[in-house]
Design a protein around this motif. Structure first.
Motif, PDB file in Angstrom:
ATOM      1  N   UNK A   1       0.868  -1.235   0.049  1.00 24.64           N
ATOM      2  CA  UNK A   1      -0.010  -0.032   0.158  1.00 24.64           C
ATOM      3  C   UNK A   1       0.696   1.158  -0.031  1.00 24.64           C
ATOM      4  N   UNK A   2       2.093   1.375  -0.109  1.00 26.24           N
ATOM      5  CA  UNK A   2       3.087   2.452   0.176  1.00 26.24           C
ATOM      6  C   UNK A   2       3.006   2.993  -1.259  1.00 26.24           C
ATOM      7  N   UNK A   3       3.050   4.428  -1.513  1.00 25.24           N
ATOM      8  CA  UNK A   3       2.526   4.905  -2.774  1.00 25.24           C
ATOM      9  C   UNK A   3       3.848   4.765  -3.619  1.00 25.24           C
ATOM     10  N   UNK A   4       3.782   5.020  -4.865  1.00 22.36           N
ATOM     11  CA  UNK A   4       4.906   4.876  -5.839  1.00 22.36           C
ATOM     12  C   UNK A   4       4.323   5.540  -7.093  1.00 22.36           C
ATOM     13  N   UNK A   5       5.007   6.779  -7.176  1.00 22.74           N
ATOM     14  CA  UNK A   5       4.457   7.381  -8.378  1.00 22.74           C
ATOM     15  C   UNK A   5       3.117   7.850  -8.198  1.00 22.74           C
TER      16      UNK A   5
ATOM     17  N   UNK B   1       0.233   5.816  -7.816  1.00 18.09           N
ATOM     18  CA  UNK B   1      -0.440   4.687  -7.269  1.00 18.09           C
ATOM     19  C   UNK B   1       0.241   3.820  -6.150  1.00 18.09           C
ATOM     20  N   UNK B   2      -0.860   3.188  -5.374  1.00 15.11           N
ATOM     21  CA  UNK B   2       0.063   2.144  -4.487  1.00 15.11           C
ATOM     22  C   UNK B   2       0.674   1.218  -5.066  1.00 15.11           C
ATOM     23  N   UNK B   3       1.934   0.626  -4.611  1.00 16.23           N
ATOM     24  CA  UNK B   3       2.993  -0.278  -5.276  1.00 16.23           C
ATOM     25  C   UNK B   3       2.198  -1.290  -5.877  1.00 16.23           C
ATOM     26  N   UNK B   4       1.186  -2.241  -5.348  1.00 19.96           N
ATOM     27  CA  UNK B   4       0.845  -3.301  -5.920  1.00 19.96           C
ATOM     28  C   UNK B   4       0.136  -2.963  -7.180  1.00 19.96           C
ATOM     29  N   UNK B   5      -0.395  -1.722  -7.476  1.00 23.25           N
ATOM     30  CA  UNK B   5      -1.403  -1.473  -8.268  1.00 23.25           C
ATOM     31  C   UNK B   5      -0.566  -1.381  -9.859  1.00 23.25           C
ATOM     32  N   UNK B   6       0.753  -1.059  -9.563  1.00 22.82           N
ATOM     33  CA  UNK B   6       1.619  -0.978 -10.977  1.00 22.82           C
ATOM     34  C   UNK B   6       1.711  -2.434 -11.617  1.00 22.82           C
ATOM     35  N   UNK B   7       1.848  -3.600 -10.905  1.00 17.64           N
ATOM     36  CA  UNK B   7       2.109  -4.632 -11.523  1.00 17.64           C
ATOM     37  C   UNK B   7       0.611  -5.034 -12.072  1.00 17.64           C
ATOM     38  N   UNK B   8      -0.535  -4.825 -11.246  1.00 16.80           N
ATOM     39  CA  UNK B   8      -1.935  -5.384 -11.275  1.00 16.80           C
ATOM     40  C   UNK B   8      -2.368  -4.711 -12.546  1.00 16.80           C
ATOM     41  N   UNK B   9      -1.933  -3.517 -12.706  1.00 17.76           N
ATOM     42  CA  UNK B   9      -2.838  -3.020 -14.087  1.00 17.76           C
ATOM     43  C   UNK B   9      -1.887  -3.604 -15.465  1.00 17.76           C
TER      44      UNK B   9
ATOM     45  N   UNK C   1      15.108   3.834  -5.112  1.00 12.87           N
ATOM     46  CA  UNK C   1      15.343   3.263  -6.416  1.00 12.87           C
ATOM     47  C   UNK C   1      14.135   3.311  -7.478  1.00 12.87           C
ATOM     48  N   UNK C   2      12.998   2.585  -6.800  1.00 16.49           N
ATOM     49  CA  UNK C   2      12.090   2.512  -7.750  1.00 16.49           C
ATOM     50  C   UNK C   2      11.346   3.801  -8.211  1.00 16.49           C
ATOM     51  N   UNK C   3      11.362   4.795  -7.419  1.00 17.35           N
ATOM     52  CA  UNK C   3      11.024   6.062  -7.754  1.00 17.35           C
ATOM     53  C   UNK C   3      11.767   6.696  -8.743  1.00 17.35           C
ATOM     54  N   UNK C   4      13.231   6.559  -8.629  1.00 19.81           N
ATOM     55  CA  UNK C   4      14.054   7.147  -9.653  1.00 19.81           C
ATOM     56  C   UNK C   4      13.997   6.337 -11.063  1.00 19.81           C
ATOM     57  N   UNK C   5      13.793   5.085 -10.959  1.00 18.11           N
ATOM     58  CA  UNK C   5      13.435   4.409 -12.110  1.00 18.11           C
ATOM     59  C   UNK C   5      12.370   4.866 -12.894  1.00 18.11           C
ATOM     60  N   UNK C   6      11.304   5.001 -12.068  1.00 18.38           N
ATOM     61  CA  UNK C   6       9.925   5.473 -12.679  1.00 18.38           C
ATOM     62  C   UNK C   6       9.964   6.695 -13.458  1.00 18.38           C
ATOM     63  N   UNK C   7      10.986   7.722 -12.829  1.00 17.53           N
ATOM     64  CA  UNK C   7      10.843   9.100 -13.399  1.00 17.53           C
ATOM     65  C   UNK C   7      12.151   9.099 -14.372  1.00 17.53           C
ATOM     66  N   UNK C   8      12.877   7.940 -14.549  1.00 20.94           N
ATOM     67  CA  UNK C   8      13.751   7.814 -15.744  1.00 20.94           C
ATOM     68  C   UNK C   8      15.022   8.544 -15.063  1.00 20.94           C
ATOM     69  N   UNK C   9      15.010   8.967 -13.895  1.00 17.19           N
ATOM     70  CA  UNK C   9      16.354   9.620 -13.295  1.00 17.19           C
ATOM     71  C   UNK C   9      17.527   8.853 -13.429  1.00 17.19           C
ATOM     72  N   UNK C  10      18.802   9.346 -13.692  1.00 16.43           N
ATOM     73  CA  UNK C  10      19.874   8.568 -13.873  1.00 16.43           C
ATOM     74  C   UNK C  10      20.704   8.806 -12.796  1.00 16.43           C
ATOM     75  N   UNK C  11      21.538   7.890 -12.163  1.00 13.55           N
ATOM     76  CA  UNK C  11      22.209   8.032 -11.063  1.00 13.55           C
ATOM     77  C   UNK C  11      23.768   8.518 -11.396  1.00 13.55           C
TER      78      UNK C  11
END
Ligand code: C5P
Length: 230
Positions: free
Chosen positions: A28-32, A34-42, A220-230
Motif C-alpha cells: 500500500x505504499x505510494x509509488x508514483x 498509485x499504491x505499489x501493488x497497483x503497478x503490476x496489477x494494471x 530506487x523504484x521512484x528514480x526508475x519510474x521517473x527515468x532519473x539516472x544516477x
C-alpha cells in the motif's frame, strides 16, 4: 488465452512488510501515481493473454482497497483471494482456485513487469513446464554456513538473480504441491518444480526489474519510474 490455453495470473500482495518497516503492508505504499501493488496489477489486467488475475491479500486489508478502476485496472478480471502465512501459501491459495491451463505468478512488490517478460515466460512454456524471468548476477555470490563462514562460491557466469514473473503448467505445479514435504522454505515457486526434477527455463530480465523490500528499494523504484539516472 495463449495458443488455445487459458492463463490466470496470481499477484501475491499479502506480506507483512516487516523488512520495509512502514508498520503496514508495503503493497500500500505510494509509488508514483498509485499504491505499489497497483503497478503490476494494471499490467496484468491489460495483457491480452491473461484471462483472470487473482489478487492475494489478507482479509482485513480488503476494506482499505482503493477503487482499482480509478487506477486504470479492469476490475472485471480481478478476483480476491485470502493470503497465507508464507508467500508459498499465499500463491497456493490462488493456484488451487484457478482452473486455467497456465498460471503466471508476479510479486506485487515488483512494479516494473512488462508485456515482454510475460510474453517471454509464456513462450518458454512451449518447451518446459516452468519458466522464470531472471537477471544475470553482477556480484560474486557466496554460500555461507550458520557461523557466517563461506562454504562455496557460485560460478558467476552461470548465476542468475531470480525475479518474477514466473509461469507454470498449472497441473505440474499442483503435482509439486502434493510432493512438497515442508523440509525447505520455497521462496519462489520454481523451487517446487526443481524438487520434482522439472526443467525451468530462464527468460533474461533486467536488474531494473527490482523488488521493493526495503525503503532504499522504494527510492530506487521512484528514480526508475521517473527515468532519473544516477
Ligand atoms: O517476502 P517477499 O519479499 O519474498 O514477498 C514477495 C511477495 O509475496 C510480496 O509481494 C508479498 O506481499 C507476497 N507475500 C504474500 N504472502 C505472504 C508473504 C509474502 O502474498 N505471507
Amino acid at each position: 488465452m495463449y495458443q488455445g490455453k487459458t492463463v490466470d495470473a496470481v499477484l501475491p500482495a499479502a506480506g507483512s512488510g516487516t523488512r520495509f518497516g512502514a508498520g503496514y503492508n508495503k503493497a500500500f505504499v505510494t509509488l508514483g501515481d498509485a499504491p505499489l501493488f497497483v503497478h503490476a496489477l494494471r499490467t496484468l489486467c491489460a495483457h491480452p493473454a491473461i484471462d483472470r488475475v487473482f489478487l492475494v491479500m489478507q482479509e482485513k486489508e480488503l476494506a482499505s482497497l482503493p477503487d482499482l478502476c480509478l487506477y486504470g485496472c479492469d476490475d472485471t478480471v480481478i478476483e480476491f483471494t485470502e493470503g497465507g502465512a508464507t508467500r508459498r501459501e499465499s500463491v497456493q491459495n490462488a493456484v488451487l482456485r484457478s482452473d486455467a491451463d497456465i498460471v503466471l505468478i508476479q510479486d506485487a512488490a515488483r512494479p516494473f513487469i512488462t508485456f515482454s517478460y510475460i510474453d517471454g515466460c509464456l513462450a518458454a512454456l512451449e518447451t518446459c513446464r516452468g519458466a522464470t524471468v531472471a537477471a544475470p548476477a553482477t556480484d560474486t555470490v557466496k554460500i555461507a554456513d550458520e557461523k557466517g563462514l563461506v562454504t562455496q562460491t557460485t560460478d558467476r557466469a552461470r548465476t542468475w538473480m531470480t525475479q518474477t514473473p514466473q509461469c507454470f503448467d498449472r497441473k505440474t505445479l499442483l503435482r509439486a504441491y502434493d510432493a512438497y514435504d515442508g523440509s525447505y522454505e520455497a521462496t519462489d515457486d520454481c523451487m517446487l518444480l526443481e524438487h520434482l526434477g522439472e526443467a525451468i527455463a530462464i527468460v533474461p530480465g533486467s536488474r531494473s526489474n527490482i523488488k521493493v523490500t526495503t525503503p532504499l528499494d522504494l527510492v530506487l523504484a521512484q528514480a526508475l519510474l521517473t527515468g532519473k539516472s544516477f
